[in-house]
Design an enzyme around this catalytic site. Structure first.
Site, PDB file in Angstrom:
ATOM      1  N   GLY A 169       4.176  33.607  43.885  1.00  0.00           N
ATOM      2  CA  GLY A 169       4.087  34.963  43.342  1.00  0.00           C
ATOM      3  C   GLY A 169       4.374  35.983  44.418  1.00  0.00           C
ATOM      4  N   GLY A 170       3.516  36.987  44.512  1.00  0.00           N
ATOM      5  CA  GLY A 170       3.718  38.082  45.457  1.00  0.00           C
ATOM      6  C   GLY A 170       3.778  37.628  46.896  1.00  0.00           C
ATOM      7  N   GLY A 404      41.979  32.345  59.702  1.00  0.00           N
ATOM      8  CA  GLY A 404      40.994  33.428  59.700  1.00  0.00           C
ATOM      9  C   GLY A 404      39.751  33.037  60.476  1.00  0.00           C
ATOM     10  N   ALA A 405      39.443  31.747  60.481  1.00  0.00           N
ATOM     11  CA  ALA A 405      38.247  31.291  61.181  1.00  0.00           C
ATOM     12  C   ALA A 405      38.366  31.557  62.680  1.00  0.00           C
ATOM     13  CB  ALA A 405      38.003  29.813  60.896  1.00  0.00           C
TER      14      ALA A 405
HETATM   15  C1  HXC Z   1      -7.913  34.607  42.438  1.00  0.00           C
HETATM   16  C2  HXC Z   1      -7.535  32.420  43.000  1.00  0.00           C
HETATM   17  C3  HXC Z   1      -6.143  32.621  42.889  1.00  0.00           C
HETATM   18  C4  HXC Z   1      -5.690  33.918  42.529  1.00  0.00           C
HETATM   19  C5  HXC Z   1      -6.482  30.591  43.442  1.00  0.00           C
HETATM   20  N1  HXC Z   1      -7.687  31.139  43.326  1.00  0.00           N
HETATM   21  N2  HXC Z   1      -5.518  31.467  43.169  1.00  0.00           N
HETATM   22  N3  HXC Z   1      -8.404  33.408  42.770  1.00  0.00           N
HETATM   23  N4  HXC Z   1      -6.615  34.872  42.327  1.00  0.00           N
HETATM   24  N5  HXC Z   1      -4.387  34.197  42.441  1.00  0.00           N
HETATM   25  C6  HXC Z   1      -8.965  30.499  43.576  1.00  0.00           C
HETATM   26  C7  HXC Z   1      -9.336  29.496  42.508  1.00  0.00           C
HETATM   27  O1  HXC Z   1      -9.987  30.143  41.456  1.00  0.00           O
HETATM   28  C8  HXC Z   1     -10.280  28.574  43.283  1.00  0.00           C
HETATM   29  O2  HXC Z   1     -11.526  29.205  43.405  1.00  0.00           O
HETATM   30  C9  HXC Z   1      -9.669  28.554  44.650  1.00  0.00           C
HETATM   31  O3  HXC Z   1      -8.871  29.732  44.750  1.00  0.00           O
HETATM   32  C10 HXC Z   1      -8.789  27.359  44.895  1.00  0.00           C
HETATM   33  O4  HXC Z   1      -7.884  27.248  43.831  1.00  0.00           O
HETATM   34  P1  HXC Z   1      -7.608  25.868  43.077  1.00  0.00           P
HETATM   35  O5  HXC Z   1      -6.822  26.199  41.881  1.00  0.00           O
HETATM   36  O6  HXC Z   1      -8.884  25.111  42.924  1.00  0.00           O
HETATM   37  O7  HXC Z   1      -6.737  25.113  44.162  1.00  0.00           O
HETATM   38  P2  HXC Z   1      -5.471  24.183  43.941  1.00  0.00           P
HETATM   39  O8  HXC Z   1      -5.733  23.185  42.885  1.00  0.00           O
HETATM   40  O9  HXC Z   1      -5.096  23.690  45.300  1.00  0.00           O
HETATM   41  O10 HXC Z   1      -4.324  25.146  43.424  1.00  0.00           O
HETATM   42  C11 HXC Z   1      -3.831  26.171  44.242  1.00  0.00           C
HETATM   43  C12 HXC Z   1      -2.914  27.096  43.452  1.00  0.00           C
HETATM   44  C13 HXC Z   1      -3.623  27.535  42.133  1.00  0.00           C
HETATM   45  C14 HXC Z   1      -1.623  26.325  43.091  1.00  0.00           C
HETATM   46  C15 HXC Z   1      -2.535  28.254  44.338  1.00  0.00           C
HETATM   47  O11 HXC Z   1      -4.895  28.033  42.474  1.00  0.00           O
HETATM   48  C16 HXC Z   1      -2.884  28.580  41.400  1.00  0.00           C
HETATM   49  O12 HXC Z   1      -1.927  28.258  40.685  1.00  0.00           O
HETATM   50  N6  HXC Z   1      -3.331  29.819  41.538  1.00  0.00           N
HETATM   51  C17 HXC Z   1      -2.742  30.925  40.795  1.00  0.00           C
HETATM   52  C18 HXC Z   1      -1.379  31.261  41.309  1.00  0.00           C
HETATM   53  C19 HXC Z   1      -0.874  32.479  40.654  1.00  0.00           C
HETATM   54  O13 HXC Z   1      -0.397  32.439  39.500  1.00  0.00           O
HETATM   55  N7  HXC Z   1      -1.033  33.642  41.325  1.00  0.00           N
HETATM   56  C20 HXC Z   1      -0.684  34.919  40.831  1.00  0.00           C
HETATM   57  C21 HXC Z   1       0.803  35.082  41.037  1.00  0.00           C
HETATM   58  S1  HXC Z   1       1.341  36.571  40.392  1.00  0.00           S
HETATM   59  P3  HXC Z   1     -12.887  28.388  43.588  1.00  0.00           P
HETATM   60  O14 HXC Z   1     -13.939  29.420  43.533  1.00  0.00           O
HETATM   61  O15 HXC Z   1     -12.930  27.406  42.471  1.00  0.00           O
HETATM   62  O16 HXC Z   1     -12.781  27.724  44.920  1.00  0.00           O
HETATM   63  C22 HXC Z   1       1.648  37.475  41.706  1.00  0.00           C
HETATM   64  C23 HXC Z   1       2.323  38.732  41.339  1.00  0.00           C
HETATM   65  C24 HXC Z   1       2.491  39.622  42.521  1.00  0.00           C
HETATM   66  O17 HXC Z   1       1.387  37.120  42.796  1.00  0.00           O
HETATM   67  C25 HXC Z   1       3.849  40.175  42.547  1.00  0.00           C
HETATM   68  C26 HXC Z   1       4.003  41.210  43.613  1.00  0.00           C
HETATM   69  C27 HXC Z   1       5.430  41.509  43.810  1.00  0.00           C
END
Ligand code: HXC
Length: 510
Positions: A169-170, A404-405
């Protein structure tokens, strides 16, 4: 007073634990170090000064007011690498998955601002889940602030990103705007949208590794500049890289003491070029034999391997090496090779790192694949990058420099400062066979006649002297003397000053 001191120590200890022992253990179980362990390996021992250790998020949605962890998922501060200041931030995956909140972003922008103001490199260690989902638009705003600073710092201080876990993502766009991205094999991945979203939108089934693992980004997409086996190797290599780089665009790269004689002669280079002009040889042998102690930090070694780029030193000073690689696709220039080398040339020019170019190029790669893919504009990127570069440029043509290279590869015509050729150089519009077949099309049915025309063309043009007669080549040198000739040339060019006409910025063919 003792109480207050103890309280401080307790608060610090709590902050240093991040998301707690259990999450730290989970991090280790995945073969990853924690943010603070990584920083300890990256920096000189005891040099890290942490900022904003007690910062917490301000979100009160989704019950977040009850879930506050000091540091808020990123460890920031400064320290030294071999005595030189660097700023850094390291995402702490044990705290909300390292996700970015408004306050987390403010911690990062604080060190970005300091790096820019105080003119020192900034290194980001990534291991995070993107925008903090509970924060919504505040997180998006935070990303925007980080991105802006990446752009403002570009070309002023080196910016390096190391991807050591998820980066989605971001989180991907900040690294994408830095100078170099490095990854850890099998444990890191980078993508804009993850496998689940891909499945929903395109119905494609892919794993995280297939979508954005180190193997993909170092060989296919060229997003990453190199991948390492594990966290430790990656961090130690970052220390090595920093030693090659100046702290900013107004600083010089550190000069390291070298035990390698500037006058070293390499007789083995006299036989590097095979007798058969179509037989390949390894251009990296030349780079290793020219660079101080054979030390070469290659960038993008697994992508567009028909061109080799990276940092080495001559007489202790950092050099950017660019070399066609006859071992891969005969060293031809294609879109990927042009983009790869152009980006490297521009980095070196931003940071005043002299360029040494070794040329053995049969031309640009023909075909619909390349033309449809925009070879004209990609090739122009390299031409543009060399032509606008004002750093010292030394070129050595070892064998082919066709078409050209020839012009593109740091030729005299685009402000090459010193252009050498080995006696084996062949500088011509095209290879003898192609030339004979065009010039004597009517003889194409007669193999003997064509062979005669090829020999005639070879005798006339397959040498460096026609170019040398025009002054396009400054001198024809013995291969064995290449190191000291380049060293002398670079010493002569040490005070080179050259500037381009005033402009807001150029319009490189992106
Ligand atoms: C809040 C988050 C989080 C997020 C993970 N966590 N991502 N909390 N916001 N984006 C937290 C989980 O709730 C969990 O908390 C801990 O981090 C670990 O995550 P897990 O899922 O248990 O770990 P894992 O299985 O290793 O998976 C990792 C991961 C997955 C692949 C990164 O967590 C995931 O898919 N997260 C979401 C990714 C996502 O969609 N992000 C937003 C993108 S949009 P606990 O308390 O259980 O430990 C974006 C837009 C911005 O970024 C654009 C700007 C230009």
């Amino acid at each position: 007073m003792d109480d207050i001191l103890q309280q401080l120590e307790e608060r610090r200890a709590e902050a240093r634990l991040g998301g707690g022992k259990q999450r730290i253990a989970a991090q280790h179980k995945r073969g990853k170090l924690t943010a603070r362990e990584r920083i300890d390996l990256l920096l000189d021992e005891g040099s890290f000064e942490e900022f904003d250790m007690f910062v917490e998020h301000r979100c009160s949605d989704f019950g977040m007011e009850k879930a506050k962890i000091p540091g808020d998922g990123v460890v920031t501060g400064w320290g030294t690498i071999n005595g030189r200041v660097v700023y850094l931030f390291a995402k702490d995956f044990t705290v909300f998955g390292g996700s970015l909140s408004e306050t987390h972003a403010a911690k990062i922008t604080k060190v970005q601002d300091m790096a820019l103001r105080n003119r020192a490199p900034i290194i980001g260690l990534f291991d995070a889940g993107g925008a903090r989902i509970q924060e919504g638009v505040a997180a998006l705003g935070g990303y925007g602030e980080v991105f802006l600073r990446n752009v403002l710092a570009s070309g002023v201080v080196p910016q390096i990103s190391v991807i050591m876990g998820p980066c989605a993502g971001g989180d991907v766009y900040s690294p994408a705007m830095t100078d170099f991205i490095f990854m850890v094999k099998d444990r890191s991945y980078m993508f804009v949208t993850g496998p689940d979203v891909v499945k929903t939108v395109t119905n494609e089934t892919v794993t995280a590794e297939q979508l954005g693992g180190a193997s993909v980004h170092t060989t296919k997409s060229s997003i990453a500049d190199r991948a390492y086996e594990n966290d430790v190797e990656a961090l130690l290599q970052m220390r090595r890289l920093i030693d090659f780089l100046p702290s900013s665009n107004t600083d010089e790269a550190p000069e390291l003491p070298s035990f390698d004689s500037p006058d070293r002669v390499e007789p083995s280079l006299d036989t590097l070029i095979p007798a058969n002009p179509n037989q390949p040889y390894d251009i990296k042998e030349l780079i290793h034999k020219v660079a101080d102690e054979g030390d070469f930090f290659e960038i993008q070694e697994s992508f567009a391997r028909n061109i080799v780029v990276g940092f080495g030193r001559i007489e202790g000073r950092t050099i950017g090496f660019i070399a066609n690689q006859p071992m891969v696709l005969a060293g031809v220039l294609d879109s990927d090779a042009s983009r790869k080398a152009a980006r490297f040339v521009r980095f070196c020019d931003c940071f005043d790192i002299p360029l040494v170019t070794f040329v053995d190029v049969p031309g640009f790669l023909p075909g619909t694949d390349q033309e449809y893919g925009g070879l004209i504009k990609h090739g122009a990127k390299l031409l543009f990058a060399y032509a606008e570069a004002t750093v010292p440029k030394v070129t050595v043509i070892t064998r082919k420099a066709y078409g050209g290279a020839y012009d593109v590869m740091s030729s005299k015509h685009i402000r090459g400062d010193v252009n050498y050729a080995w006696p084996s150089a062949e500088i011509a519009v095209m290879g003898p066979k192609g030339a004979a077949e065009i010039l004597y099309r009517s003889d194409l049915g007669d193999k003997e006649k064509i062979a005669g025309h090829i020999r005639e063309y070879e005798d006339r043009f397959a040498n460096p002297f026609i170019a040398a007669e025009r002054g396009y080549i400054d001198e024809v040198i013995l291969p064995r003397n290449t190191r000291w000739r380049i060293g002398r040339a670079l010493n002569m060019l040490k005070k080179k000053t050259q500037s381009n006409p005033w402009k807001k910025h150029d319009n490189i063919p992106l």
